[in-house]
Design an enzyme around this catalytic site. Structure first.
Site, PDB file in Angstrom:
ATOM      1  N   HIS A   1       1.075  -1.391  -0.002  1.00 34.17           N
ATOM      2  CA  HIS A   1       0.070  -0.057   0.045  1.00 34.17           C
ATOM      3  C   HIS A   1       0.905   1.383   0.150  1.00 34.17           C
ATOM      4  CE1 HIS A   1      -3.312  -2.457   1.303  1.00 34.17           C
ATOM      5  NE2 HIS A   1      -2.774  -3.033   2.168  1.00 34.17           N
TER       6      HIS A   1
HETATM    7  O1  RIB Z   1      -4.945  -0.110   5.061  1.00 31.28           O
HETATM    8  C1  RIB Z   1      -3.858  -0.196   4.754  1.00 31.28           C
HETATM    9  C2  RIB Z   1      -2.966   0.916   5.597  1.00 31.28           C
HETATM   10  O2  RIB Z   1      -3.076   1.025   6.891  1.00 31.28           O
HETATM   11  C3  RIB Z   1      -1.232   0.943   5.234  1.00 31.28           C
HETATM   12  O3  RIB Z   1      -0.761   2.420   5.188  1.00 31.28           O
HETATM   13  C4  RIB Z   1      -0.923   0.218   6.487  1.00 31.28           C
HETATM   14  O4  RIB Z   1       0.550   0.333   6.733  1.00 31.28           O
HETATM   15  C5  RIB Z   1      -1.578   0.767   7.496  1.00 31.28           C
HETATM   16  O5  RIB Z   1      -1.214   1.943   8.162  1.00 31.28           O
END
Ligand code: RIB
Ligand code: CA
Length: 309
Positions: free
Chosen positions: A238
């Protein structure tokens, strides 16, 4: 001219990879500071993790500032079931050899923005948006200094932490609403695109074969067991999408849209309603990224990670 940025983060394995990618790109990125926030794990641990990752990248020149203990309104919710009890399971990193800089992360964001020219700082939040919201409320004068906000958060479809919401926005929807309403250019990486960013087994093997400490840590993080029910089998990267966008925007596609954030405490808490087809006739407040050339992203990421110590 490298882009001056601040990474606001809740490490977290994908945050760690994003930080390492930024460390490996000094020609394009001038990382002014790392600010930490409670999210994946409590802020004491996200701060420790930011220091561990900084040590891994041998970037003691970049200050780490500890930030918000929790969301603006709701109690903190963390995600150890995903990232492990210390937030970096699989990385196998030692305790930090250094300490965070004195002062609160919110004040550091304010001070760095005030010292910058107009449009002089890009903010890259990778966790709940609490620090940014507090900075904008405490010092609205800094907004013209913010060139753009490139963030990981939200979802055009199913959430991950709830059916409605992605974790970062779910944890602090009030902060997200403040950021999405701040009027500065936003590039939004929601789950709709970040769940496409999953490295192949071959690519993960090549990361592990880089022969450096960073490659070993990233490989360990990407091959750790993963709980079900989060919308993917592999470990989606992500947060690295945010940094990759700064480096290689040509790998991404998206559209300017109006985005609204649900702040109520019901089943829709943290929902980002993305008006992809302009039905609400509201002015767009974000560039919503919808697609990524994932294979090419990881090919380029492997090359960069290989340059680290
Ligand atoms: O939903 C994914 C996000 O939430 C990413 O940034 C992960 O590191 C958590 O912070
Ligand atoms: Ca994160």
């Amino acid at each position: 001219m490298p882009e001056a940025i601040i990474i606001d983060t809740d490490p977290g394995q994908d945050d760690a990879v994003a930080l390492l990618l930024a460390f490996a790109s000094p020609g394009e990125i001038d990382l002014k500071a790392i600010t930490t926030v409670a999210g994946n794990v409590p802020v004491a641990q996200t701060t420790t993790n930011a220091l561990r990752i900084r040590d891994l990248g041998q970037r003691g020149d970049i200050p780490v500032y500890r930030g918000a203990e929790g969301p603006l309104v709701f109690p903190l919710e963390t995600a150890e079931f995903v990232c492990g009890p210390d937030g970096l399971s699989g990385a196998d990193l030692p305790a930090p050899a250094s300490e965070a800089a004195p002062g609160h992360a919110v004040q550091a964001i304010i001070d760095l923005c005030r010292a910058a020219p107009e449009d002089g700082v890009t903010l890259c939040p990778l966790g709940p948006l609490t620090n940014l919201a507090l900075a904008f409320r405490l010092a609205p004068d800094i907004l013209p200094k913010v060139r753009r906000i490139v963030l990981m958060g939200g979802a055009i479809g199913l959430g991950n932490i709830t059916p409605a919401a992605e974790f970062n926005v779910h944890v602090d929807p009030h902060a997200a609403a403040i950021v999405f309403g701040c009027g500065r250019p936003i590039v939004m990486f929601g789950l709709g695109v970040t769940l496409q960013a999953i490295a192949s087994h071959d690519q993960i093997a090549r990361i592990g074969a880089c022969g450096n400490a960073a490659g070993k840590a990233v490989s360990g993080m990407l091959t750790r067991p993963r709980p079900g029910g989060l919308g993917s089998d592999g470990h989606p990267m992500h947060d690295p999408c945010v940094i990759a966008f700064l480096l290689w925007p040509e790998l991404f596609e998206g559209r300017d849209c109006f985005v609204a954030v649900e702040t109520g405490d019901g089943p829709l808490r943290g929902r980002t309603t993305i008006d992809w087809n302009g039905r609400l006739k509201r002015a767009p407040n974000a560039h919503v990224v919808s697609a990524v050339k994932a294979h090419e992203l990881f090919e380029r990421m492997i090359e960069r990670l290989a340059t680290l110590p």
